[in-house]
Design an enzyme around this catalytic site. Structure first.
Site, PDB file in Angstrom:
ATOM      1  N   HIS A 306       0.848  -1.187   0.000  1.00 24.16           N
ATOM      2  CA  HIS A 306       0.000   0.000   0.000  1.00 24.16           C
ATOM      3  C   HIS A 306       0.879   1.231   0.000  1.00 24.16           C
ATOM      4  O   HIS A 306       1.931   1.232   0.635  1.00 24.16           O
ATOM      5  CB  HIS A 306      -0.918   0.024   1.241  1.00 24.16           C
ATOM      6  CG  HIS A 306      -2.059   0.951   1.079  1.00 24.16           C
ATOM      7  ND1 HIS A 306      -1.963   2.293   1.327  1.00 24.16           N
ATOM      8  CD2 HIS A 306      -3.325   0.732   0.641  1.00 24.16           C
ATOM      9  CE1 HIS A 306      -3.117   2.862   1.073  1.00 24.16           C
ATOM     10  NE2 HIS A 306      -3.966   1.938   0.650  1.00 24.16           N
ATOM     11  N   ASP A 363      -8.003  -5.285  -0.108  1.00 23.57           N
ATOM     12  CA  ASP A 363      -8.517  -6.108  -1.202  1.00 23.57           C
ATOM     13  C   ASP A 363      -8.149  -7.579  -1.091  1.00 23.57           C
ATOM     14  O   ASP A 363      -8.600  -8.390  -1.892  1.00 23.57           O
ATOM     15  CB  ASP A 363      -7.995  -5.571  -2.544  1.00 23.57           C
ATOM     16  CG  ASP A 363      -8.641  -4.256  -2.905  1.00 23.57           C
ATOM     17  OD1 ASP A 363      -9.831  -4.089  -2.575  1.00 23.57           O
ATOM     18  OD2 ASP A 363      -7.978  -3.393  -3.494  1.00 23.57           O
TER      19      ASP A 363
END
Ligand code: CMC
Length: 427
Positions: A306, A363
């Site tokens: 991320h 996700d």
């Protein structure tokens, strides 16, 4: 701490103001730098540049903290429902029971979609990707409603907001039903916001719809977890498109397109496809770990890493727990959940991932839950968009009410210097 930073270039000193946020984060305000020095700053991908001041969401990537309007994501996921969170994000405070009831009623009163939108949907081939269709239908709504919003009228702003919150779930459900070959339908004004979304998505033409409480609670939680994430790619897109005073619907449509990419919201579909491919390939997670680390191989471990979190993504923790609960409660045994857990385990102890601070993101496990709910893989990113809608609206509203200037980055030119035009016969 001093309230300015000093930049020295060729012996010339420039005093730049420091700006401190409510969580004591400090930024250097460089607005006046070019005027004073002729220089710009360069930061492709905005890895170190703030694009705005915002009071919607606080994120500390080092500590793994995420809060909407000051409330922790853990507390909201456990105690709130999606509509309350929607109100909170957009208007800044949790609604009273009365405010929530009115908000719900106003949204439901705006949930009819013009039948001509239905015809536009009919014209898409069935195999069109739902994200492309959703983006087109969302911008297509401007043909049926005022395209611009008078931001100085709180009534106009409110109307635009409840209008899109009413119609967007209908578009989402229709896009899915078209994909599945089901007749398009409407929900019921009497149902709660998320309950109604489920009815619109899952109702079969030949049987009465019965809501599954487990699925409803899981969907509520997933939508809350996706509802905002400060200045990510799609939200920045919504803000920058809106900064040209383009209308709300088209700004949202641009955000949907940005979300579609596999490095952003499209990762949830990519994760499931990756886990399926690993399963088909005999479940050899080590082979795929090696591919992810091999710099000559374009393969990346989808659902990992991320831009901002350099610690566990707090949303991933909640989703992992929810995946176990939902699959258990529904009695679904999905071998890819075990593959996902195996990959996570290996990555968390692998120096490549540890050194780069790559952890599972939001996700990684969400697709497994969506699949257990009976949602087709190509719809996963649409579900992300449904959850992110309130965040996009809140950020767009904030940007317009703060009367932010049009977004227009500078660049450092690296092309040809001036040269003379050659006639085609001379080239
Ligand atoms: N698998 C293997 N290596 C990775 C991965 C990954 N998933 N993510 C980052 N790296 C490596 C990358 O190769 C680089 O290595 P090196 O320093 O040796 O060159 C290093 O880690 C830093 O990566 P980066 O690409 O510079 O980091 P970024 O901040 O630009 O990208 C990211 C962040 C999310 C795009 C990236 O981690 C990624 O592509 N992840 C997979 C896609 C994904 O899951 N996206 C969903 C993001 S969360 C939901 C959302 O916000 O939409």
């Amino acid at each position: 701490m001093s309230d300015t930073a000093t930049l020295e270039i060729n012996g010339e000193k420039y005093e730049l103001p420091l700006v401190t946020g409510t969580e004591n984060e400090v930024a250097i305000d460089i607005k006046a730098l070019r005027g004073a020095s002729g220089l710009i700053t360069l930061d492709p991908g905005y890895k170190n540049s703030g694009s705005c001041e915002s009071g919607v969401t606080f994120l500390d990537g080092e500590k793994g903290i995420l809060r909407y309007r000051g409330y922790s994501i853990e507390e909201l996921a456990e105690k709130a429902d999606f509509l309350e969170v929607t109100y909170l994000l957009i208007f800044g405070e949790l609604p009273t029971a009365e405010e929530l009831q009115k908000f719900h009623a106003d949204i439901m009163d705006n949930s009819m979609v013009d039948e001509d939108v239905h015809k536009i949907l009919d014209a898409f081939p069935k195999n069109a990707h739902p994200m492309g269709v959703l983006s087109s239908l969302t911008s297509g709504l401007i043909a049926f409603h005022p395209s611009s919003v008078n931001i100085d009228s709180s009534e106009d702003m409110y109307q635009a907001i409840v209008r899109i919150l009413g119609k967007f779930p209908v578009l989402v459900a229709w896009v899915m039903r078209k994909k599945m070959g089901l007749p398009l339908n409407y929900g019921s004004k009497k149902l709660g916001y998320v309950e109604n979304i489920m009815k619109m998505m899952f109702e079969q033409p030949n049987e009465d719809y019965e809501m599954n409480e487990i699925v409803k609670n899981a969907l509520d939680k997933l939508l809350i977890l996706h509802a905002d994430h400060e200045q990510n790619c799609s939200t920045s897109t919504v803000r920058i498109v809106g900064s040209s005073h383009a209308g709300l619907f088209v700004s949202l449509s641009a955000g949907i397109s940005a979300l579609w990419g596999p490095l952003h919201g499209g990762a949830n579909q990519a994760v499931l496809e990756m886990l399926e491919a690993i399963k088909e390939d005999g479940g050899d997670t080590k082979k795929y770990m090696a591919k992810a680390k091999d710099k000559s191989d374009p393969f990346r471990l989808m659902g990992f890493g991320h831009r901002v979190y350099k610690n566990f993504d707090p949303r991933a923790r909640i989703i992992k727990k929810a995946a176990d609960e939902v699959l258990g409660d529904l009695g679904v045994v999905d071998p890819i959940l075990d593959i996902a857990k195996g990959l996570e385990q290996e990555a968390l102890s692998d120096p490549y991932f540890v050194d780069r601070k790559l952890y599972p993101n939001v996700d990684f496990y969400s697709g497994i839950i969506y699949r257990a709910m009976g949602i087709p893989v190509e719809m996963f990113t649409v579900m992300f968009a449904l959850g992110r809608l309130p965040g996009w609206i809140a950020q767009w509203r904030e940007m317009r009410l703060r009367k932010e200037p049009i977004g227009r980055p500078r660049q450092l030119y690296i092309g040809e210097t001036e040269r003379s035009f050659k006639q085609i016969s001379e080239r």
